[in-house]
Design a protein around this motif. Sequence first.
Motif, PDB file in Angstrom:
ATOM      1  N   GLU A  51       0.824  -1.307   0.214  1.00  0.00           N
ATOM      2  CA  GLU A  51       0.009   0.013  -0.054  1.00  0.00           C
ATOM      3  C   GLU A  51       1.083   1.347   0.121  1.00  0.00           C
ATOM      4  OE1 GLU A  51      -3.163  -0.158  -0.247  1.00  0.00           O
ATOM      5  OE2 GLU A  51      -3.479  -2.384  -0.109  1.00  0.00           O
ATOM      6  N   VAL A  52       2.053   1.338   0.822  1.00  0.00           N
ATOM      7  CA  VAL A  52       2.914   2.439   0.852  1.00  0.00           C
ATOM      8  C   VAL A  52       4.019   2.574  -0.317  1.00  0.00           C
ATOM      9  CG1 VAL A  52       3.859   3.854   2.332  1.00  0.00           C
ATOM     10  CG2 VAL A  52       1.892   2.595   3.215  1.00  0.00           C
ATOM     11  N   GLY A  79      -4.203 -11.026   0.832  1.00  0.00           N
ATOM     12  CA  GLY A  79      -5.400 -10.380   1.284  1.00  0.00           C
ATOM     13  C   GLY A  79      -5.692  -9.195   0.848  1.00  0.00           C
ATOM     14  N   LEU A  80      -4.721  -8.227   1.077  1.00  0.00           N
ATOM     15  CA  LEU A  80      -4.668  -6.785   0.566  1.00  0.00           C
ATOM     16  C   LEU A  80      -4.824  -6.764  -0.889  1.00  0.00           C
ATOM     17  CD1 LEU A  80      -1.837  -5.370   2.848  1.00  0.00           C
ATOM     18  CD2 LEU A  80      -4.186  -5.086   3.011  1.00  0.00           C
ATOM     19  N   VAL A  98     -11.415   0.630   5.561  1.00  0.00           N
ATOM     20  CA  VAL A  98     -11.703  -0.004   4.458  1.00  0.00           C
ATOM     21  C   VAL A  98     -10.890  -1.438   4.275  1.00  0.00           C
ATOM     22  CG1 VAL A  98     -12.231  -0.071   1.871  1.00  0.00           C
ATOM     23  CG2 VAL A  98     -12.715   2.098   3.517  1.00  0.00           C
ATOM     24  N   VAL A  99      -9.405  -0.915   3.910  1.00  0.00           N
ATOM     25  CA  VAL A  99      -8.745  -2.078   3.395  1.00  0.00           C
ATOM     26  C   VAL A  99      -8.398  -3.296   4.543  1.00  0.00           C
ATOM     27  CG1 VAL A  99      -6.470  -2.660   2.354  1.00  0.00           C
ATOM     28  CG2 VAL A  99      -7.574  -0.298   1.701  1.00  0.00           C
ATOM     29  N   VAL A 100      -8.158  -2.714   5.760  1.00  0.00           N
ATOM     30  CA  VAL A 100      -7.449  -3.511   6.723  1.00  0.00           C
ATOM     31  C   VAL A 100      -8.611  -4.492   7.097  1.00  0.00           C
ATOM     32  CG1 VAL A 100      -6.492  -3.993   8.886  1.00  0.00           C
ATOM     33  CG2 VAL A 100      -5.463  -2.350   7.529  1.00  0.00           C
ATOM     34  N   PRO A 101      -9.776  -3.805   7.214  1.00  0.00           N
ATOM     35  CA  PRO A 101     -10.984  -4.645   7.783  1.00  0.00           C
ATOM     36  C   PRO A 101     -11.291  -5.886   6.782  1.00  0.00           C
ATOM     37  CG  PRO A 101     -11.527  -2.550   8.325  1.00  0.00           C
ATOM     38  CD  PRO A 101     -10.065  -2.450   7.340  1.00  0.00           C
ATOM     39  N   MET A 102     -11.355  -5.523   5.373  1.00  0.00           N
ATOM     40  CA  MET A 102     -11.457  -6.675   4.318  1.00  0.00           C
ATOM     41  C   MET A 102     -10.430  -7.630   4.172  1.00  0.00           C
ATOM     42  SD  MET A 102     -13.332  -4.521   1.268  1.00  0.00           S
ATOM     43  CE  MET A 102     -13.959  -6.117   0.554  1.00  0.00           C
ATOM     44  N   ALA A 103      -9.259  -7.184   4.599  1.00  0.00           N
ATOM     45  CA  ALA A 103      -8.090  -8.252   4.525  1.00  0.00           C
ATOM     46  C   ALA A 103      -7.999  -8.888   5.851  1.00  0.00           C
ATOM     47  CB  ALA A 103      -6.813  -7.251   4.332  1.00  0.00           C
ATOM     48  N   LEU A 104      -8.478  -8.608   6.866  1.00  0.00           N
ATOM     49  CA  LEU A 104      -8.237  -9.212   8.266  1.00  0.00           C
ATOM     50  C   LEU A 104      -8.381 -10.800   8.250  1.00  0.00           C
ATOM     51  CD1 LEU A 104      -7.726  -8.149  11.061  1.00  0.00           C
ATOM     52  CD2 LEU A 104     -10.184  -8.129  11.541  1.00  0.00           C
ATOM     53  N   ALA A 138     -11.549  -0.248  -6.454  1.00  0.00           N
ATOM     54  CA  ALA A 138     -12.634   0.851  -6.328  1.00  0.00           C
ATOM     55  C   ALA A 138     -13.118   1.168  -5.040  1.00  0.00           C
ATOM     56  CB  ALA A 138     -14.044   0.193  -7.234  1.00  0.00           C
ATOM     57  N   LEU A 139     -13.013   0.198  -4.246  1.00  0.00           N
ATOM     58  CA  LEU A 139     -13.204   0.663  -2.707  1.00  0.00           C
ATOM     59  C   LEU A 139     -12.319   1.593  -2.267  1.00  0.00           C
ATOM     60  CD1 LEU A 139     -14.212  -2.906  -1.215  1.00  0.00           C
ATOM     61  CD2 LEU A 139     -15.649  -0.909  -1.937  1.00  0.00           C
ATOM     62  N   ARG A 140     -11.005   1.632  -2.838  1.00  0.00           N
ATOM     63  CA  ARG A 140      -9.924   2.392  -2.278  1.00  0.00           C
ATOM     64  C   ARG A 140     -10.185   3.858  -2.868  1.00  0.00           C
ATOM     65  NH1 ARG A 140      -6.831  -2.197  -3.104  1.00  0.00           N
ATOM     66  NH2 ARG A 140      -5.699  -2.938  -1.533  1.00  0.00           N
TER      67      ARG A 140
END
Length: 308
Positions: free
Chosen positions: A86-87, A169-170, A195-201, A176-178
């Motif tokens: 992500e970074v 997972g990420l 958004v990202v972390v909860p979906m990749a948890l 589109a969500l990002r």
Amino acid sequence: MRNVEGRALEVEFAQVASLSWPNRMDIGDKLAAWGHGVWRFLSEAPSDGNTGGGVWPAIFGTLLMVILMSLVVTPFGVLAALYLNEVARQGPLTRLVRIAVRNLAGVPSIVYGVFGLGVFVYGLGGHLDSWFFAERLPSPTFGTGGLLWASLTLALLTLPVVIVATEEGLARVPVALREGSLALGATRFETLRRVVVPMALPSMLTGVILAVARAAGEVAPLMLVGVAKLAPEIPVDGEFPYLHLDSKFMHLGYHLFDLGFASRDAEAAMPLVFATATLLVVVIVVLNLTAIILRHHLRARHRALEHS
């Protein structure tokens, strides 16, 4: 007393561990005796020579080491994956780092043990002793194997597993969500956190599950960084700091190896070998099921939030 061949034997009363007449027992008595034997096996410390007694210190040491390892590897693995995916700027250097991480997952575990012995035990441990425990030298405090160094070594061993699983997972989170989150005015940090972390948890927890399964069964690196053949005292007591990270500890995997190959009476220890092997499998299954149930709960909670 007489043995099965009819020869008379003399046994001192102090050497008698238990006395029973199995042929006189009914089914209820046999179940009670079996339950008592299982309880003794799970709750007592092993005897000198590892030909009897229980495995409670080994159970406690295995669980405590896995918990400490998980507390270390989870944040570092997740943060590393977030940075890479992500970074960090995607380029040749990032791809090279990913290749290196995947290659580290295939390194033999004994290599991590040698690394932990050199860097953690002799390096960091030796410096800690010279800085804070100089009055105890030459007797080492942290400059020898212990619970802390074993946990850090296994955390390093399982770090690539957590990173790879988290990155996968990420990568499955839709772009589109990002973009939608950023278009609504959220910052990149808020997008990652909400958004990202909860979906990749769930994928993060999958990495932790794989790490726990591998760490709980590893023996080779522990032989270099802290596991003990016999340590009847658990590393937790009522004296400050309560959890003694410098203590030697027992581990079910190493205890199994010691029973099978280093016991003075291998034939007498054979029932303990099978019982300890079964117990090790049960402990790993329980740890994995706990993480799987937690992952399922978080996934269901996330779906409920999506529908609402």
